[in-house]
Design a protein around this motif. Structure first.
Motif, PDB file in Angstrom:
ATOM      1  N   SER A  85       0.845  -1.191   0.000  1.00 47.85           N
ATOM      2  CA  SER A  85       0.000   0.000   0.000  1.00 47.85           C
ATOM      3  C   SER A  85       0.885   1.247   0.000  1.00 47.85           C
ATOM      4  CB  SER A  85      -0.883   0.012   1.248  1.00 47.85           C
ATOM      5  OG  SER A  85      -0.069   0.141   2.407  1.00 47.85           O
ATOM      6  N   GLU A  86       0.259   2.388  -0.107  1.00 47.32           N
ATOM      7  CA  GLU A  86       0.993   3.654  -0.030  1.00 47.32           C
ATOM      8  C   GLU A  86       1.672   3.779   1.335  1.00 47.32           C
ATOM      9  OE1 GLU A  86       2.779   7.188  -0.876  1.00 47.32           O
ATOM     10  OE2 GLU A  86       1.882   5.768  -2.260  1.00 47.32           O
ATOM     11  N   GLN A  87       1.014   3.318   2.373  1.00 49.06           N
ATOM     12  CA  GLN A  87       1.604   3.350   3.712  1.00 49.06           C
ATOM     13  C   GLN A  87       2.864   2.474   3.759  1.00 49.06           C
ATOM     14  OE1 GLN A  87      -1.043   2.169   6.840  1.00 49.06           O
ATOM     15  NE2 GLN A  87       0.455   2.538   8.441  1.00 49.06           N
ATOM     16  N   ASP A  88       2.837   1.320   3.099  1.00 50.44           N
ATOM     17  CA  ASP A  88       4.020   0.453   3.034  1.00 50.44           C
ATOM     18  C   ASP A  88       5.156   1.156   2.288  1.00 50.44           C
ATOM     19  OD1 ASP A  88       2.711  -1.669   4.370  1.00 50.44           O
ATOM     20  OD2 ASP A  88       1.840  -2.348   2.462  1.00 50.44           O
ATOM     21  N   LEU A 112       5.574   2.402  -5.593  1.00 51.39           N
ATOM     22  CA  LEU A 112       4.744   1.211  -5.742  1.00 51.39           C
ATOM     23  C   LEU A 112       4.829   0.772  -7.189  1.00 51.39           C
ATOM     24  CD1 LEU A 112       1.499   2.157  -3.781  1.00 51.39           C
ATOM     25  CD2 LEU A 112       3.242   0.498  -3.116  1.00 51.39           C
TER      26      LEU A 112
END
Length: 117
Positions: A85-88, A112
């Protein structure tokens, strides 16, 4: 649209979807790309890949880390359970920045992407 007497695959091809299976996008990975002055793969592994792999594999939900190094370039993919995800991406980016003093690079990119390695 109804296709009488046509297989699901043929119907999917005729409608342009290209797949008779449910659309399931390939889970994203966090891709890290370094451009470095070092050219020897052995040195790149020790000075860039080893520290990156160690820090990324320790992150929550990471299922796999793959990497390659050659001719002044280093690529690393971090796969997360269920896809990245964007958080990752932000988490990996912070870890890359923390290693900036240890891993000297001309440029680095964290984004990503679809799996390639």
């Amino acid at each position: 649209m109804k296709f009488k007497g046509t297989s699901a695959l043929a119907a999917a091809m005729l409608t342009g979807s290209g797949s008779a299976y449910a659309d399931q996008p390939t889970p994203a990975v966090v891709a890290v790309h370094y451009v470095v002055n070092e050219q020897l793969a052995e040195h790149l592994e020790k000075s860039v890949l080893d520290p990156l792999e160690r820090t990324c594999i320790a992150l929550p939900r990471v299922s796999r880390v793959t990497s390659t190094a050659s001719d002044g370039y280093v690529d690393l993919e971090v796969q997360f359970e269920g896809g990245a995800s964007e958080q990752d991406r932000e988490t990996v980016s912070r870890r890359v920045e923390e290693l900036a003093a240890e891993v000297v690079a001309t440029s680095r990119t964290v984004r990503l992407a679809s799996p390639r390695l």
